[in-house]
Enzyme design. Structure first.
Site, PDB file in Angstrom:
ATOM      1  N   GLY A  86      37.908  -4.192  28.546  1.00  0.00           N
ATOM      2  CA  GLY A  86      37.248  -5.464  28.891  1.00  0.00           C
ATOM      3  C   GLY A  86      37.414  -6.495  27.527  1.00  0.00           C
TER       4      GLY A  86
ATOM      5  N   PRO B 211      27.163  12.370  23.450  1.00  0.00           N
ATOM      6  CA  PRO B 211      28.297  13.258  22.802  1.00  0.00           C
ATOM      7  C   PRO B 211      29.808  12.370  22.660  1.00  0.00           C
ATOM      8  CG  PRO B 211      26.427  14.370  22.368  1.00  0.00           C
ATOM      9  CD  PRO B 211      26.530  13.918  23.925  1.00  0.00           C
TER      10      PRO B 211
ATOM     11  N   GLN C  44      33.685   5.858  21.743  1.00  0.00           N
ATOM     12  CA  GLN C  44      33.490   4.134  21.019  1.00  0.00           C
ATOM     13  C   GLN C  44      33.638   3.942  20.037  1.00  0.00           C
ATOM     14  OE1 GLN C  44      32.928   1.924  23.724  1.00  0.00           O
ATOM     15  NE2 GLN C  44      34.200   2.934  24.637  1.00  0.00           N
TER      16      GLN C  44
ATOM     17  N   GLU D 227      30.498  -2.040  20.032  1.00  0.00           N
ATOM     18  CA  GLU D 227      30.580  -3.179  19.688  1.00  0.00           C
ATOM     19  C   GLU D 227      31.173  -3.048  17.232  1.00  0.00           C
ATOM     20  OE1 GLU D 227      31.839  -6.015  20.641  1.00  0.00           O
ATOM     21  OE2 GLU D 227      29.609  -5.841  22.911  1.00  0.00           O
TER      22      GLU D 227
END
Length: 714
Positions: free
Chosen positions: A246, A599, A605, A671
């Site tokens: 997304g 983790p 990510q 982010e």
């Protein structure tokens, strides 16, 4: 009371232990279906038609020849489409008018939706859409963005996110500074391309509108559709079980609205799937930025003046601000401190959120400027940042909930071998390659939003969690399973996690690194209350028992603090002195991002964000054709992203940093992985060549034109 099972078992300590995704087997075997794959009886297919002009009016949609083509069921456009009401303010503000499709004949930019062709098959719909003739009355347009555009303006301030902040006397502090950096930096237009394209199916079922979609917040999309179509919110259900990425692009977009319109007109299910080319126009993108940074410091590197001015693009129909100047409001203090975000209205689609909106381009400029300041002061870049660590929020004055940036730098420097670095540029070689290393700081806000969740103790002894969360590939479904297991003191295998259904009630969208933190708070609250009820009642009744939570009051009661995740990025690059090619040889990111729930997926990510930073630094760049107003090469052949061969061994890790005010200790990690990465690479290129690159991406032609390779070689 009769019970069928005991309430709980011993705590498992699932949080903090690596777990594979609970839906992983379904995904790798193809059992997990995405929005564009799920079959429905009597399904029709819509194909979007976009404007080919950048400004003007539609004077004719010649639909008759298309309606005569095989399988074509309808052609919707501004002359016959259902009316919608966009006069509302949703959770994210007023809607972008692009979702109010087919309501007028105006065309504000190239790629504006002008028609939808619906047919029995996708192939029939596409062929008909490509033959549809739309005639326009074209007007002059302006799409060119450059530093200091004459039509730039400063948006109105809001208490939550002011466009401009200022304290102290900039002129006086700059004049009193022993060292000054005054530089311009630019970043280009960048576009969303998640692995799964945007897709939505809509149908009416028993008086309810049902939408199966790929989105970042099913409840959010349901509420927006209800407002647009003047429906009772209870009559709209949106589901988004699996999402293939997304990154900010999958909120409410025109395809969900168009599927709903077509289903209403035809009274049968309709699915609309966007193409890669269409995604360049209607799902948002990152605005180009032009940033001026002025830093004034004493000879020892301590800042006296800080000035970060950011400029970005918005459309003529909706205001969006790429808040590139916000970063310094948290990172660095000075006696004179000024930040401002300005925008320019152009005849282009409205930009939108893209991973670390504001922070990603802002960190490139600011962290590059800090590196320039370190060079002028003769200081190590990490030492410069240490000397300017703020004791409190530079603008807000609020205390930090925690501030472990230096801990990240210390651990990163040790693991990267920073102490062995010769600070002089252009000193290391490997054959024809010049080698350099660079570093940069990262930060992203740690916020939470009110959410609801329900937890049911089932008669068979298992527990069902229901929450309108969205797993957009982050592993949120697995993380919430582990969190629920620990809160209930059972093993993860006893948790049935149900997500992404708007019927489950209000919940935060997957965005702003707030998703898992917000959902975990709601799940933990409900689970703990349920555990207490079961303990008092002696076990699970035959009919089961459900507890529902709402975190609105708890989040509102949070003390005012500066809450942020921090990180330190390191990169080593090699620059070919003959071709100008830049290769990243290794990257390391160390983060202080709250308690790490899983983790395995957390590391994924971080690495994903760092890979995107590499792509941003060296590859991604959309260029608009001034004549047509449209992007040049609007596909993945013309829009370059980092491929496997471009990505080296990337390592990511973290230091312990739980948020004491959060029930699980989470801050958020979605982010921050991209923040600072491009600056670390740019700083490494300077270290390799002795030449600063202040414009992204750092293409081979720019390296050659700058002469860094020849200069260092000589």
């Amino acid at each position: 009371m009769t019970t069928t099972t005991t309430a709980t078992t011993a705590a498992t300590g699932a949080v903090g232990v690596a777990h594979t995704r609970v839906e992983g087997l379904a995904k790798v075997t193809g059992a997990a279906r995405y929005a564009g794959e799920i079959p429905f009886a009597e399904l029709a297919h819509g194909w979007l038609v976009l404007s080919t002009i950048a400004r003007g009016r539609i004077i004719a949609v010649e639909s008759a020849p298309v309606l005569a083509m095989p399988g074509v069921l309808a052609v919707l456009h501004h002359g016959n489409a259902p009316r919608v009401d966009g006069n509302y303010t949703g959770p994210l503000g007023a809607p972008d008018p692009v979702v109010q499709v087919f309501q007028h004949d105006r065309v504000p930019y190239a790629g504006w939706p002008v028609a939808l062709v619906v047919a029995e098959t996708p192939e029939q719909a596409r062929e008909a859409a490509e033959r549809l003739v739309v005639r326009y009355d074209q007007e002059p347009h302006e799409v060119a963005f450059a530093t200091g555009h004459p039509d730039r303006y400063t948006p109105e301030n809001s208490p939550q996110s002011p466009a401009e902040t200022e304290k102290g006397d900039q002129a006086a502090e700059l004049a009193a500074s022993a060292v000054v950096v005054d530089a311009q930096y630019t970043t280009p237009e960048e576009h969303h391309h998640p692995l799964e394209p945007h897709a939505a199916m809509a149908r009416w079922d028993g008086g309810r509108l049902e939408v199966v979609d790929s989105n970042q917040g099913s409840r959010f999309v349901a509420e927006e559709l209800a407002q647009l179509f003047s429906l009772d919110p209870a009559s709209v259900r949106v589901r988004s079980e699996h999402v293939g990425g997304g990154f900010g692009s999958k909120a409410l977009r025109p395809h969900q609205v168009l599927a709903t319109m077509a289903a209403t007109v035809l009274q049968r299910p309709v699915r609309v799937v966007l193409t890669r080319r269409q995604m360049f126009s209607v799902v948002g993108y990152r605005s180009p930025t032009a940033q001026r940074i002025r830093l004034g410091a004493d000879a020892d590197g301590r800042l006296r003046a800080f000035d970060h001015q950011g400029e970005s693009v918005t459309s003529t129909v909706h205001e969006f601000i790429e808040r590139s100047a916000d970063l310094g409001r948290v990172m660095y203090d000075a006696a004179a401190h000024h930040t401002v975000n300005r925008v320019v209205r152009l005849d282009v689609p409205t930009p939108s959120w893209m991973r670390a909106p504001g922070e990603a381009p802002g960190s490139f400029a600011l962290e590059s400027a800090l590196d320039e300041l370190a060079e002028k002061c003769g200081l190590d870049p990490i030492e410069l940042r240490a000397r300017n660590e703020p004791a409190a929020g530079p603008v807000s004055g609020l205390p930090f909930s925690s501030h472990k940036l230096l801990a990240c730098f210390e651990e990163g420097a040790r693991r990267f071998g920073w102490a062995d670095r010769d600070p002089r540029p252009g000193r290391r070689r490997d054959g024809r390659w010049l080698l350099g290393t660079g570093t940069a700081a990262a930060h992203f806000g740690a916020r939470a939003a009110p959410s609801t969740a329900s937890v049911t103790a089932e008669a068979d002894g298992d527990f069902t969690v229901r929450i309108a969360a969205a797993d957009i590939g982050t592993g949120a479904r697995t993380a919430l399973t582990l969190i629920a297991a620990d809160a209930l003191e059972v093993t993860p295998e006893r948790i049935r996690m149900r997500i992404a259904d708007s019927d489950f009630g209000p919940a935060m969208i997957a965005g702003g690194s707030m998703g898992t933190r917000s959902w975990a708070w709601a799940v933990t609250t409900a689970a703990r209350e349920l555990r207490e009820q079961l303990a008092l009642g002696g076990g699970i009744p035959p009919q089961g028992i459900t507890v529902r939570s709402d975190t609105t009051a708890a989040i509102a009661a949070l003390a005012q603090k500066e809450r942020h995740a921090f990180g330190a990025q390191f990169a080593e690059v090699a620059v070919d002195v003959t071709s100008g090619e830049v290769r990243v040889r290794r990257m390391l990111g160390i983060f202080a991002a709250g308690r790490i729930v899983n983790p395995l997926t957390a590391r994924s990510q971080f690495i994903g964000g760092m890979t995107w930073a590499l792509s941003m630094a060296l590859h991604e760049e959309a260029v608009r054709d001034r004549a047509s107003g449209a992007p040049v090469g609007a596909d993945l052949a013309g829009y370059h992203v980092a491929a496997h061969a471009d990505v080296p061994a990337i390592e990511a890790d973290w230091v312990d940093d739980p948020d004491e005010d959060d029930p699980v200790g989470i801050k958020g990690i979605g982010e921050i992985g991209i923040v600072g990465g491009a600056a670390a690479i740019a700083n490494a290129v300077w270290h390799a060549t002795g030449v600063r690159h202040r414009d992204l991406p750092i293409r081979p032609d720019r390296v050659l034109l700058a002469g860094g390779g020849d200069r260092a070689a000589g």
